[in-house]
Design a protein around this motif. Structure first.
Motif, PDB file in Angstrom:
ATOM      1  N   UNK A 137       0.867  -1.221   0.084  1.00 42.78           N
ATOM      2  CA  UNK A 137      -0.097  -0.030   0.009  1.00 42.78           C
ATOM      3  C   UNK A 137       0.623   1.113  -0.160  1.00 42.78           C
ATOM      4  N   UNK A 138       1.949   1.288   0.861  1.00 42.79           N
ATOM      5  CA  UNK A 138       2.582   2.374   0.683  1.00 42.79           C
ATOM      6  C   UNK A 138       3.564   2.660  -0.545  1.00 42.79           C
ATOM      7  N   UNK A 139       3.856   1.510  -1.246  1.00 47.37           N
ATOM      8  CA  UNK A 139       4.378   1.521  -2.462  1.00 47.37           C
ATOM      9  C   UNK A 139       3.543   2.069  -3.700  1.00 47.37           C
ATOM     10  N   UNK A 140       2.269   1.610  -3.423  1.00 45.68           N
ATOM     11  CA  UNK A 140       1.336   2.247  -4.372  1.00 45.68           C
ATOM     12  C   UNK A 140       0.984   3.603  -4.327  1.00 45.68           C
ATOM     13  N   UNK A 141       1.011   3.933  -2.994  1.00 43.96           N
ATOM     14  CA  UNK A 141       0.714   5.526  -2.752  1.00 43.96           C
ATOM     15  C   UNK A 141       1.660   6.263  -3.179  1.00 43.96           C
ATOM     16  N   UNK A 142       2.927   5.707  -2.996  1.00 45.60           N
ATOM     17  CA  UNK A 142       4.175   6.582  -3.494  1.00 45.60           C
ATOM     18  C   UNK A 142       4.041   6.493  -4.975  1.00 45.60           C
ATOM     19  N   UNK A 143       3.724   5.766  -5.576  1.00 47.28           N
ATOM     20  CA  UNK A 143       3.639   5.852  -7.289  1.00 47.28           C
ATOM     21  C   UNK A 143       2.808   6.658  -7.524  1.00 47.28           C
ATOM     22  N   UNK A 144       1.483   6.589  -6.846  1.00 50.15           N
ATOM     23  CA  UNK A 144       0.553   7.831  -7.032  1.00 50.15           C
ATOM     24  C   UNK A 144       1.123   9.266  -6.659  1.00 50.15           C
ATOM     25  N   UNK A 146       4.319  10.334  -7.152  1.00 50.04           N
ATOM     26  CA  UNK A 146       5.117  10.481  -8.096  1.00 50.04           C
ATOM     27  C   UNK A 146       4.374  10.961  -9.355  1.00 50.04           C
ATOM     28  N   UNK A 147       3.322  10.351  -9.791  1.00 44.99           N
ATOM     29  CA  UNK A 147       2.398  10.842 -10.756  1.00 44.99           C
ATOM     30  C   UNK A 147       1.921  12.152 -10.653  1.00 44.99           C
ATOM     31  N   UNK A 148       1.238  12.510  -9.416  1.00 44.95           N
ATOM     32  CA  UNK A 148       0.769  13.683  -8.997  1.00 44.95           C
ATOM     33  C   UNK A 148       2.086  15.050  -9.072  1.00 44.95           C
ATOM     34  N   UNK A 149       3.207  14.559  -8.701  1.00 41.49           N
ATOM     35  CA  UNK A 149       4.291  15.608  -8.735  1.00 41.49           C
ATOM     36  C   UNK A 149       4.584  15.750 -10.004  1.00 41.49           C
ATOM     37  N   UNK A 150       4.836  14.610 -10.780  1.00 38.51           N
ATOM     38  CA  UNK A 150       5.328  14.871 -12.362  1.00 38.51           C
ATOM     39  C   UNK A 150       4.336  15.893 -13.121  1.00 38.51           C
ATOM     40  N   UNK A 151       3.141  15.695 -12.747  1.00 42.31           N
ATOM     41  CA  UNK A 151       1.979  16.684 -13.349  1.00 42.31           C
ATOM     42  C   UNK A 151       2.249  18.007 -13.033  1.00 42.31           C
ATOM     43  N   UNK A 190      13.510   7.086  -9.672  1.00 41.10           N
ATOM     44  CA  UNK A 190      12.331   6.375 -10.041  1.00 41.10           C
ATOM     45  C   UNK A 190      12.837   4.786 -10.656  1.00 41.10           C
ATOM     46  N   UNK A 191      14.085   5.286 -11.131  1.00 39.09           N
ATOM     47  CA  UNK A 191      14.803   3.985 -12.045  1.00 39.09           C
ATOM     48  C   UNK A 191      15.293   2.867 -10.924  1.00 39.09           C
ATOM     49  N   UNK A 192      15.755   3.719  -9.848  1.00 39.07           N
ATOM     50  CA  UNK A 192      16.129   2.517  -8.710  1.00 39.07           C
ATOM     51  C   UNK A 192      14.899   2.160  -7.948  1.00 39.07           C
ATOM     52  N   UNK A 193      13.933   2.705  -7.954  1.00 41.22           N
ATOM     53  CA  UNK A 193      12.531   2.227  -7.358  1.00 41.22           C
ATOM     54  C   UNK A 193      12.138   0.935  -8.235  1.00 41.22           C
ATOM     55  N   UNK A 194      12.080   1.064  -9.463  1.00 40.99           N
ATOM     56  CA  UNK A 194      11.579   0.049 -10.403  1.00 40.99           C
ATOM     57  C   UNK A 194      12.430  -1.146 -10.237  1.00 40.99           C
ATOM     58  N   UNK A 195      13.950  -1.023 -10.328  1.00 41.93           N
ATOM     59  CA  UNK A 195      14.627  -1.883  -9.780  1.00 41.93           C
ATOM     60  C   UNK A 195      14.402  -2.694  -8.726  1.00 41.93           C
ATOM     61  N   UNK A 196      14.075  -1.874  -7.672  1.00 37.38           N
ATOM     62  CA  UNK A 196      13.642  -2.620  -6.256  1.00 37.38           C
ATOM     63  C   UNK A 196      12.539  -3.269  -6.300  1.00 37.38           C
ATOM     64  N   UNK A 197      11.359  -2.613  -7.201  1.00 36.59           N
ATOM     65  CA  UNK A 197      10.168  -3.445  -7.124  1.00 36.59           C
ATOM     66  C   UNK A 197      10.248  -4.895  -7.948  1.00 36.59           C
ATOM     67  N   UNK A 198      11.142  -4.643  -8.893  1.00 35.33           N
ATOM     68  CA  UNK A 198      11.119  -5.922  -9.813  1.00 35.33           C
ATOM     69  C   UNK A 198      11.987  -7.178  -8.996  1.00 35.33           C
ATOM     70  N   UNK A 199      13.006  -6.859  -7.937  1.00 38.37           N
ATOM     71  CA  UNK A 199      13.693  -7.525  -7.386  1.00 38.37           C
ATOM     72  C   UNK A 199      12.566  -8.187  -6.212  1.00 38.37           C
ATOM     73  N   UNK A 200      11.700  -7.260  -5.602  1.00 38.83           N
ATOM     74  CA  UNK A 200      10.794  -7.965  -4.643  1.00 38.83           C
ATOM     75  C   UNK A 200       9.962  -9.206  -5.256  1.00 38.83           C
ATOM     76  N   UNK A 223       4.561   3.580 -11.378  1.00 36.42           N
ATOM     77  CA  UNK A 223       6.043   3.917 -11.300  1.00 36.42           C
ATOM     78  C   UNK A 223       6.683   3.990 -12.648  1.00 36.42           C
ATOM     79  N   UNK A 224       6.312   2.978 -13.683  1.00 39.51           N
ATOM     80  CA  UNK A 224       6.858   2.939 -14.999  1.00 39.51           C
ATOM     81  C   UNK A 224       6.291   4.307 -15.723  1.00 39.51           C
ATOM     82  N   UNK A 225       4.966   4.564 -15.434  1.00 41.59           N
ATOM     83  CA  UNK A 225       4.420   5.560 -16.064  1.00 41.59           C
ATOM     84  C   UNK A 225       5.018   6.896 -15.568  1.00 41.59           C
ATOM     85  N   UNK A 226       5.234   7.044 -14.404  1.00 37.38           N
ATOM     86  CA  UNK A 226       5.880   8.207 -13.698  1.00 37.38           C
ATOM     87  C   UNK A 226       7.359   8.303 -14.165  1.00 37.38           C
ATOM     88  N   UNK A 227       7.980   7.362 -14.405  1.00 32.12           N
ATOM     89  CA  UNK A 227       9.447   7.242 -14.940  1.00 32.12           C
ATOM     90  C   UNK A 227       9.367   7.823 -16.443  1.00 32.12           C
TER      91      UNK A 227
END
Length: 315
Positions: A137-144, A146-151, A190-200, A223-227
């Motif tokens: 849930x924290x990872x999902x909220x963090x991805x949201x 990132x989307x908001x901040x990029x906008x 975000x690039x490092x976060x994506x690596x971490x997510x795939x490692x999970x 996260x991929x969209x935000x990146x």
């Protein structure tokens, strides 16, 4: 500051003074004594909390025995920077999640959106059975976030472009420069976060059921969209800075050319007036119409030079 939360009989979030069972331990800019206390009471590896409080640490996953450390980066808006034209307003900050036994620990050097109110709104419980759900849930909220901040950054870039189109000044370029720095922070994190997510997923660090996997996939996609959006905005920002840097130089050159032409036109009557203002004998100085003739000559010569400059597009 360390705050310990627990669910009471009515399933309400309540602060407690000491560790019990199924606690959430929130640490915001913890002191050395608080870190030592928690390490000792929960028998945590010392480097877990050392890395969790390191502001330069990268997203990563560490495991030692039954204890797990997740470090992610959160998008962060610096409250001390009023405007993006003054300094870098948008950054990323490390946020650590430590899973140990029945305790869920979060560590950050700044206040984050993950407060007691957030856990209440999401109806999240604590305990070993809920570690996966809480983390995802924290990872999902963090991805949201990132989307908001990029906008938001995209909107500020657009506003800076509009301002630049009407400006000869540099502050708007500084705004784009600082926004570009913010995008660089975000792209790296975000690039490092994506690596971490795939490692999970690859290492099976979190045991995910069907609902958990849906949350995980949603977080990964966002996260991929935000990146992708961050990279596009970064490219756009670089192009805009290059283009408007050249435009500003051209505008400045035009202003300098105009001022030079005006100075030359005005120097003609100034030169004639200076000559006939000398305290020496001058031609036609005793003529009654000398003043009118001089004024006429000044005007004619200035107009002729101005017309020549106008024909050459100096005005």
């Amino acid at each position: 500051m360390m705050t310990i939360y627990s669910r009471n009989i009515g399933q309400e979030m309540a602060k407690v003074d000491a560790l019990t069972q199924n606690n959430w331990i929130e640490m915001v800019a913890p002191s050395v004594d608080e870190i030592a206390q928690l390490t000792q009471e929960l028998s945590l590896p010392a480097y877990f909390l050392e890395e969790a409080t390191d502001k330069n640490v990268r997203p990563k996953i560490e495991s030692e025995g039954a204890n797990q450390l997740f470090i992610i980066h959160l998008p962060y808006s610096d409250p001390n920077v009023a405007h993006s034209g003054l300094d870098i307003k948008y950054r990323t900050i490390p946020f650590a999640i430590i899973l140990t036994g029945t305790h869920f620990i979060t560590v950050c050097q700044e206040k984050t959106p993950f407060t007691a109110q957030y856990f209440m709104e999401q109806n999240l419980n604590f305990g070993a059975a809920y570690h996966t759900q809480n983390t995802l849930n924290i990872l999902n909220q963090t991805a949201d976030d990132y989307i908001v901040l990029t906008q938001k950054i995209e909107n500020e870039i657009t506003a800076a472009e509009d301002e630049l189109s009407r400006s000869y000044r540099n502050p708007e370029l500084y705004t784009l420069l600082y926004l570009n720095e913010s995008l660089l922070y975000m792209a790296t994190s975000l690039k490092q976060m994506l690596y971490t997510m795939r490692k999970i997923e690859q290492d099976g660090i979190l045991e995910m059921h069907r609902d958990d996997r849906e949350i995980y996939i949603d977080a990964l996609v966002e996260l991929e969209q935000a990146y992708a959006v961050t990279e596009i905005n970064q490219l756009n920002s670089n192009n805009v800075m290059d283009a408007y840097g050249n435009i500003i130089q051209n505008n400045v050159s035009h202003v300098v050319k105009l001022l030079t032409a005006v100075t030359i036109v005005l120097s003609i009557p100034t030169m004639i007036a200076s000559i006939y203002g000398m305290n020496v004998p001058l031609p036609y100085q005793d003529e009654p119409e000398a003043f009118s003739i001089l004024i006429g000559v000044m005007v004619v010569m200035s107009v002729v030079v101005a017309l020549i400059f106008r024909k050459k597009n100096y005005f």
